[in-house]
Design a protein around this motif. Structure first.
Motif, PDB file in Angstrom:
ATOM      1  N   VAL A   1       0.868  -1.008   0.039  1.00 40.41           N
ATOM      2  CA  VAL A   1       0.319   0.285   0.040  1.00 40.41           C
ATOM      3  C   VAL A   1       0.955   1.236  -0.051  1.00 40.41           C
ATOM      4  O   VAL A   1       1.842   0.618   0.456  1.00 40.41           O
ATOM      5  CB  VAL A   1      -0.639  -0.212   1.546  1.00 40.41           C
ATOM      6  N   ASP A   2       0.524   2.234  -0.108  1.00 39.25           N
ATOM      7  CA  ASP A   2       0.967   3.505  -0.636  1.00 39.25           C
ATOM      8  C   ASP A   2       1.002   4.109   1.067  1.00 39.25           C
ATOM      9  O   ASP A   2      -1.015   4.282   0.948  1.00 39.25           O
ATOM     10  CB  ASP A   2      -0.044   4.479  -1.463  1.00 39.25           C
ATOM     11  N   ILE A   3       1.860   4.758   1.465  1.00 40.35           N
ATOM     12  CA  ILE A   3       1.544   5.119   3.372  1.00 40.35           C
ATOM     13  C   ILE A   3       0.870   6.674   3.275  1.00 40.35           C
ATOM     14  O   ILE A   3       0.988   6.952   4.298  1.00 40.35           O
ATOM     15  CB  ILE A   3       2.771   4.615   4.102  1.00 40.35           C
ATOM     16  N   THR A   4       0.922   7.379   1.948  1.00 38.64           N
ATOM     17  CA  THR A   4       0.717   8.264   2.189  1.00 38.64           C
ATOM     18  C   THR A   4      -0.725   8.550   2.436  1.00 38.64           C
ATOM     19  O   THR A   4      -1.765   8.556   1.485  1.00 38.64           O
ATOM     20  CB  THR A   4       0.997   9.120   0.547  1.00 38.64           C
ATOM     21  N   GLY A   5      -0.680   9.513   3.315  1.00 37.46           N
ATOM     22  CA  GLY A   5      -1.871  10.184   3.500  1.00 37.46           C
ATOM     23  C   GLY A   5      -2.778   9.063   4.328  1.00 37.46           C
ATOM     24  O   GLY A   5      -3.843   8.376   4.854  1.00 37.46           O
ATOM     25  N   LEU A   6      -2.596   7.615   4.874  1.00 41.03           N
ATOM     26  CA  LEU A   6      -3.281   6.835   5.433  1.00 41.03           C
ATOM     27  C   LEU A   6      -3.305   6.510   7.011  1.00 41.03           C
ATOM     28  O   LEU A   6      -2.307   6.881   7.496  1.00 41.03           O
ATOM     29  CB  LEU A   6      -2.216   5.350   5.346  1.00 41.03           C
ATOM     30  N   SER A   7      -4.009   6.477   7.448  1.00 42.92           N
ATOM     31  CA  SER A   7      -4.826   6.734   8.816  1.00 42.92           C
ATOM     32  C   SER A   7      -3.695   5.701   9.294  1.00 42.92           C
ATOM     33  O   SER A   7      -3.783   4.640   9.539  1.00 42.92           O
ATOM     34  CB  SER A   7      -6.077   6.401   9.037  1.00 42.92           C
ATOM     35  N   ASN A   8      -3.601   6.162  10.665  1.00 42.13           N
ATOM     36  CA  ASN A   8      -2.880   4.982  11.697  1.00 42.13           C
ATOM     37  C   ASN A   8      -3.651   3.770  12.201  1.00 42.13           C
ATOM     38  O   ASN A   8      -3.121   2.300  11.760  1.00 42.13           O
ATOM     39  CB  ASN A   8      -2.490   5.971  12.838  1.00 42.13           C
ATOM     40  N   GLU A   9      -5.069   3.627  12.448  1.00 42.91           N
ATOM     41  CA  GLU A   9      -5.845   2.671  12.202  1.00 42.91           C
ATOM     42  C   GLU A   9      -5.841   2.187  10.910  1.00 42.91           C
ATOM     43  O   GLU A   9      -4.843   0.794  11.290  1.00 42.91           O
ATOM     44  CB  GLU A   9      -7.282   3.250  12.371  1.00 42.91           C
TER      45      GLU A   9
END
Length: 343
Positions: A13-21
């Motif tokens: 997954v691209d973690i840019t902007g991914l929520s912590n949850e």
């Protein structure tokens, strides 16, 4: 096992902007770099049992009070660590904004901090750490704390690169900065892949809890976080094979009690000797003695702490329960005792 090195990592997954949850959910899909040292049994913080429960999504029965400030400082200073590293080395440094997966061993995932590239084109991993002055000794003589080394080796395996740097800022000046290079070790990597695979397939996929082994304090912390569901009033009958273990506990506790008594006696002798210096100092806090070519520096400084006596706490509970409930916290501790009864 002969490692196939002709591969590119898969993007989870691209973690840019991914929520912590959401990030935590993706982490359940495999073993990350920070899990690797725990699985090898070299972590001072967690057991494989804790990683297992995290991967199957079990919520702790009693979450620990983590030092969120320390964690947040480490996270916020990662950019600074990378910037100092780039300045000192001249390497190009950039953030890796993707969670990656090993295509041949899909239970291995990587959430890498940064990548670097040298002027000669070498591409590797940069792992950024922070700490206090007390951690400096752990990095002396070209060493990297072993848990960080294992973490980097895990990342190198997933990303398929042959070098990484671990960098640590342990103070507030540029001089309080250490970085060490770690070269890829394929023999070590084979063992790491095997150990992680055994953990994943034997425990996580089978939903089989790992055996409780490791450091005693870590075992008790893990048991506190993930408690077995039992009736507290029920008396559990243990098999007689545990008699030898219980006998050994009693024996060691007896030895410890004797040592504690000796320690108290020695402490009493020390206090008797230094009482004469305390008398001479009075309200003073420093002294010096020169004898036989040696200089002895003496300090006797007071320290202060604010506390609320138990009686005052009880009065507050009775007279201002709202204030008491607002600031009081309850923690649980359990005392293990063995009493031997002859029959």
């Amino acid at each position: 096992m002969s490692l196939d090195l002709q591969y590119e990592p898969e993007v989870v997954v691209d973690i840019t902007g991914l929520s912590n949850e959401d990030w935590l959910e993706y982490r359940k899909s495999g073993i990350g770099g920070s899990d690797a040292g725990i699985i090898l049994g070299v972590s001072a913080y967690k057991l494989t049992r804790d990683v297992y429960f995290e991967k199957i999504g079990r919520t702790p029965d009693m979450p620990e009070d983590e030092n969120w400030v320390t964690l947040e400082v480490g996270k916020r200073l990662e950019d600074l660590v990378a910037e100092i590293f780039a300045k000192k080395t001249g390497f190009r440094v950039w953030k890796e904004k993707r969670m990656l997966r090993h295509p041949l061993y899909p239970y291995m995932i990587a959430d890498i901090d940064y990548m670097y590239e040298t002027s000669s084109g070498e591409i590797g991993i940069l792992e950024c750490k922070t700490g206090s002055h007390y951690v400096k000794d752990k990095w002396d003589s070209g060493a990297v704390p072993y848990t960080y080394e294992v973490q980097c080796r895990h990342y190198m395996a997933v990303r398929n690169v042959f070098a990484s740097y671990a960098a640590c800022l342990h103070g507030n000046t540029e001089n309080d900065f250490i970085y060490q290079k770690i070269e890829r070790d394929l023999d070590f990597e084979e063992n790491l892949i095997e150990q992680e695979g055994m953990f994943w397939y034997d425990y996580v996929e089978k939903q089989q809890e790992p055996p409780l082994t490791g450091d005693g304090d870590l075992m008790l912390r893990s048991l506190k976080r993930y408690q077995a569901e039992r009736n507290q009033q029920e008396e559990l009958l243990f098999d007689d094979k545990y008699g030898d273990v219980l006998e050994k506990i009693i024996e060691i506790k007896s030895e410890k009690s004797a040592l504690d008594k000796t320690g108290r006696e020695l402490e009493g002798k020390i206090k008797t000797m230094y009482a004469q210096f305390a008398a001479m100092l009075g309200s003073g806090t420093k002294g010096k003695c020169v004898a036989d070519g040696c200089e002895y520096l003496i300090t006797y400084k007071p320290s202060y702490r604010t506390l609320i006596p138990k009686e005052a706490m009880e009065r507050m509970k009775l007279n201002d329960k709202e204030m008491f409930d607002k600031y009081a916290s309850v923690s649980e501790s359990r005392t293990f005792q063995v009493k031997k009864v002859l029959k």
